[in-house]
Design a protein around this motif. Structure first.
Motif, PDB file in Angstrom:
ATOM      1  N   PHE A 292       0.783  -1.215   0.017  1.00 55.36           N
ATOM      2  CA  PHE A 292      -0.157   0.006  -0.123  1.00 55.36           C
ATOM      3  C   PHE A 292       0.746   1.232  -0.120  1.00 55.36           C
ATOM      4  N   ASN A 293       1.852   1.227   0.722  1.00 50.41           N
ATOM      5  CA  ASN A 293       2.579   2.449   1.069  1.00 50.41           C
ATOM      6  C   ASN A 293       3.869   2.766  -0.072  1.00 50.41           C
ATOM      7  N   SER A 294       4.352   1.764  -0.540  1.00 46.52           N
ATOM      8  CA  SER A 294       5.516   1.857  -1.116  1.00 46.52           C
ATOM      9  C   SER A 294       5.792   0.736  -2.179  1.00 46.52           C
ATOM     10  N   PRO A 295       5.006   0.604  -3.067  1.00 45.69           N
ATOM     11  CA  PRO A 295       5.282  -0.304  -4.327  1.00 45.69           C
ATOM     12  C   PRO A 295       6.269   0.235  -5.286  1.00 45.69           C
ATOM     13  N   HIS A 296       6.826  -0.877  -5.907  1.00 49.28           N
ATOM     14  CA  HIS A 296       7.959  -0.360  -6.957  1.00 49.28           C
ATOM     15  C   HIS A 296       7.333  -0.352  -8.141  1.00 49.28           C
ATOM     16  N   PHE A 297       7.236   0.901  -8.797  1.00 49.59           N
ATOM     17  CA  PHE A 297       6.787   0.933 -10.284  1.00 49.59           C
ATOM     18  C   PHE A 297       7.668   1.674 -11.106  1.00 49.59           C
ATOM     19  N   ASP A 298       9.297   1.182 -10.972  1.00 44.26           N
ATOM     20  CA  ASP A 298      10.116   1.690 -11.622  1.00 44.26           C
ATOM     21  C   ASP A 298      11.025   0.577 -12.398  1.00 44.26           C
ATOM     22  N   ASP A 299      10.597  -0.701 -12.398  1.00 45.68           N
ATOM     23  CA  ASP A 299      11.611  -1.621 -13.069  1.00 45.68           C
ATOM     24  C   ASP A 299      10.577  -2.120 -14.288  1.00 45.68           C
ATOM     25  N   LEU A 366       4.154   1.751 -17.138  1.00 45.59           N
ATOM     26  CA  LEU A 366       4.447   2.049 -15.875  1.00 45.59           C
ATOM     27  C   LEU A 366       3.789   3.513 -15.086  1.00 45.59           C
ATOM     28  N   ARG A 367       3.734   4.428 -15.860  1.00 47.41           N
ATOM     29  CA  ARG A 367       2.987   5.756 -15.353  1.00 47.41           C
ATOM     30  C   ARG A 367       1.541   5.684 -15.002  1.00 47.41           C
ATOM     31  N   LYS A 368       0.764   4.565 -15.398  1.00 45.85           N
ATOM     32  CA  LYS A 368      -0.391   4.563 -15.330  1.00 45.85           C
ATOM     33  C   LYS A 368      -0.550   3.710 -13.862  1.00 45.85           C
ATOM     34  N   LEU A 369       0.414   3.033 -13.525  1.00 49.91           N
ATOM     35  CA  LEU A 369       0.036   1.984 -12.436  1.00 49.91           C
ATOM     36  C   LEU A 369       0.059   2.618 -11.001  1.00 49.91           C
ATOM     37  N   PRO A 370       0.951   3.810 -10.784  1.00 50.62           N
ATOM     38  CA  PRO A 370       0.686   4.603  -9.587  1.00 50.62           C
ATOM     39  C   PRO A 370      -0.636   5.237  -9.680  1.00 50.62           C
ATOM     40  N   ARG A 371      -0.977   5.775 -10.574  1.00 48.08           N
ATOM     41  CA  ARG A 371      -2.421   6.540 -10.759  1.00 48.08           C
ATOM     42  C   ARG A 371      -3.352   5.410 -10.336  1.00 48.08           C
ATOM     43  N   ILE A 372      -3.317   4.301 -10.851  1.00 46.62           N
ATOM     44  CA  ILE A 372      -4.393   3.347 -10.489  1.00 46.62           C
ATOM     45  C   ILE A 372      -4.568   2.850  -9.009  1.00 46.62           C
ATOM     46  N   LYS A 373      -3.218   2.760  -8.636  1.00 46.33           N
ATOM     47  CA  LYS A 373      -2.915   2.554  -7.222  1.00 46.33           C
ATOM     48  C   LYS A 373      -3.425   3.449  -6.065  1.00 46.33           C
ATOM     49  N   ARG A 374      -3.495   4.871  -6.608  1.00 45.88           N
ATOM     50  CA  ARG A 374      -4.026   5.902  -5.587  1.00 45.88           C
ATOM     51  C   ARG A 374      -5.705   5.774  -5.444  1.00 45.88           C
ATOM     52  N   HIS A 375      -6.350   5.175  -6.352  1.00 47.45           N
ATOM     53  CA  HIS A 375      -7.737   5.015  -6.540  1.00 47.45           C
ATOM     54  C   HIS A 375      -8.000   3.776  -5.694  1.00 47.45           C
TER      55      HIS A 375
END
Length: 633
Positions: A292-299, A366-375
């Motif tokens: 929840f707090n710090s998933p890796h979205f950079d690989d 990759l850029r979409k994953l953090p957006r989805i995560k926030r929701h």
């Protein structure tokens, strides 16, 4: 595979064995595998006994001692003792059974683009040769036997000699499953005390009501990768090992839950699922907190591997589960839930993942994953469920409380994309504000559509779907009985025995959709005629009281199927189906009569009565291609 590639693979295998013999296995890897064995021993599935029987069968058939094989704890203790006495115990086994073992077979399988074409040609040549070799007497004999077979298939079988239960043997009252409803940090929590044998099971439902529409198709991808990219201080390899070492598995999957009263009302979201041994509760929730707090979205490279695997699995799944894809597609235009199901798990998702897998640059994904995560990973949109022993429930509830506190920074009230939200209360114990937030689409207009997917198969997967009534409706039970009876007494004979398909039938879904289907079917439009024939058979009342009773017993065998301690109360948590609702449904099943069945067959399934959808997955079909009523993909 080319010869050079084969040699490369053999070299890699040999090198791997050499590396293992020299450097051995990491202690954490060994502990993770032993932990997995302990989980398997403690987890109680409904097929626990059957799984054990399968496990011991091979050894027993070869004069082994089945009882000794069941003493798994003793075997684990003996293994630990061997490792203690000889730290190179595993390396020695690899040396003996793999490196020094000269008894081996190298099998290479290479693809051929013309495989199906060659297979069809060989079959045709063989058939023509056999036909040429037939005499006039042989022709007549084959024809006569065909007529005999058709006569046998059309004869009603006498099942009176078979032992059978009676409907009166079925328990009239369902067993009650008590649950406690409360909150943790403002998040609704359902607790269900069960004899879980030292295991704790956790689920969390997070709705996606605030997720922008353009991101919805990415939800299955997000679910498949979110637990596999790394989190917190762990890279993806360390995360995978930690999950194996401390849990029985962690998964995230899309969830579409139809309302029990209204076909145009539904809950959309994702469900988080995990389990662990009681001693590992803090570790399991720490893993969820890090996700929840710090998933890796950079690989990007890791994401590419996961995307390729997911796309390949979806593509391969069509040939094994083509009927499911046909059923999903046929239902698409009939209900909002079915439309979203096609997006999440139908042919649309297969096509979408294929396109993603072919992209040379996944940076935009990759850029979409953090957006989805926030929701999605937002405590504001979440409710939880825990199944544990009575002795451990307070500890489990305390860990849930800490988990909610740890992820509080992710909490944010976001405006739903759809303005029409209907709230269903979870229960008085959960607090006045605790509810399931459902999407309402009162303006949804069901429409008829016929879709054909041309695929490189030599068989068809056929489905026709009809919109009927939701779970709480008085006719729902009758439609369930009708589907089972029609399957056993008409469709099986027409589609499988006469038509030559591997399988076929009808089923009534919880989303109010009555669905016909066939599996690995040599026919296409003829099977659609068989579906119509089944409806006319039912409308004409060409069935007996025994047929109805057998259908009831079949439905009750599913309704009363054993539920594992890990899944008790899950229907209430996910669907809002209480024991009282189950009991009403049960009483309606008992009450179904022949008049009910004749009535609903005409009222819901008769031609022109309800909107229906049709889908076929199969080989090239010239007659369908020329028919303007079909959409050909």
């Amino acid at each position: 595979m080319m010869e050079d590639d084969t040699e490369t693979v053999k070299h890699i295998i040999a090198q791997t064995i050499d590396d293992i013999v020299r450097t051995g296995f990491e202690e954490e890897q060994i502990e993770a595998l032993l932990h997995k064995i302990e989980i398997q021993m403690k987890h109680q599935s409904t097929s626990f006994g059957l799984a054990l029987a399968s496990y011991i069968a091979s050894c027993w058939n070869h004069d082994g001692d089945p009882v000794q094989l069941l003493k798994i704890s003793e075997s684990v203790s003996r293994f630990r003792q061997c490792l203690k006495e000889n730290p190179r115990y595993l390396q020695d086994k690899v040396q003996h059974y793999f490196k020094d073992n000269t008894h081996r077979l190298t099998l290479t399988m290479s693809p051929d683009e013309r495989f199906l074409e060659k297979q069809a040609e060989a079959e045709e040549q063989k058939l023509q040769q056999k036909i040429q070799d037939l005499s006039d007497a042989d022709h007549k004999d084959i024809y006569d036997k065909g007529l005999q077979l058709l006569a046998v298939q059309s004869t009603t079988q006498d099942a009176s000699c078979l032992p059978a239960l009676k409907v009166s043997d079925i328990e009239p009252i369902i067993p009650y499953t008590p649950v406690q409803l409360g909150t943790a940090g403002g998040v609704p929590v359902q607790c269900c005390e069960q004899p879980t044998n030292g295991m704790v099971y956790f689920r969390a439902m997070c709705n996606l009501n605030s997720l922008p529409e353009d991101l919805k198709i990415y939800v299955p991808l997000f679910c498949s990768v979110i637990t596999k990219l790394g989190c917190g201080e762990l890279d993806y390899r360390q995360q995978a090992q930690r999950i194996e070492l401390k849990t029985g598995g962690m998964s995230v999957s899309p969830q579409i839950i139809p309302d029990t009263d209204d076909l145009d009302l539904y809950e959309q979201g994702i469900i988080l699922s995990s389990s662990c041994l009681e001693r590992n509760l803090p570790d399991m929730f720490q893993l969820w907190s890090d996700i929840f707090n710090s998933p890796h979205f950079d690989d990007e490279q890791r994401l590419r591997v996961l995307v390729m695997m997911s796309a390949q699995e979806l593509s391969n799944g069509i040939s094994y589960s083509g009927h499911m894809y046909a059923m999903t597609r046929a239902a698409r235009t009939l209900a909002p839930t079915a439309d979203l199901q096609e997006t999440f798990s139908g042919m649309d998702q297969v096509k979408f993942m294929k396109r993603i897998a072919e992209m040379t640059d996944l940076t935009s994904i990759l850029r979409k994953l953090p957006r989805i995560k926030r929701h999605l990973l937002n405590p504001e949109n979440m409710r939880c469920a825990v199944n544990a022993t009575p002795q451990k429930m307070s500890d489990a509830a305390g860990e849930v409380e800490r988990f909610i506190a740890n992820i509080a920074a992710n909490r944010k009230e976001r405006k739903p994309v759809r303005s029409t939200i209907v709230e269903r209360a979870l229960g008085p114990q959960a607090g006045s504000s605790a509810s399931r937030k459902l999407i309402s689409e009162p303006n949804f207009k069901p429409c008829q559509m016929k879709t054909y997917f041309q695929l490189p198969f030599n068989v068809n997967f056929v489905s026709e779907c009809v919109r009927t009534v939701p779970f709480s409706h008085a006719d729902y039970a009758s439609l369930c009985i009708l589907a089972r009876m029609m399957t056993a007494k008409f469709l099986h004979g027409e589609i499988r025995e006469k038509g030559g398909a591997y399988g076929g039938g009808a089923r009534m879904g919880g989303g109010g959709l009555f669905t016909f289907y066939s599996y690995r079917d040599p026919n296409s439009t003829q099977t659609l005629s068989a579906f119509r024939g089944g409806v006319e058979w039912a409308r004409a009342g060409k069935f007996t009281q025994q047929d109805i009773d057998e259908a009831k017993l079949s439905v009750f065998s599913a309704v009363d199927a054993p539920v594992a301690p890990s899944d008790k109360g899950l229907g209430r948590f996910l669907n809002g189906i209480t024991d009282e609702m189950k009991q009403r449904y049960r009483e309606r099943l008992f009450a179904v009569t022949d008049k009910n069945l004749i009535d609903i067959a005409g009222r819901y399934l008769g031609v022109g009565q309800q909107t229906c959808g049709v889908a076929i997955l199969g080989p090239e079909n010239e007659s369908i291609r020329k028919d303007p009523s079909w959409v050909v993909k």
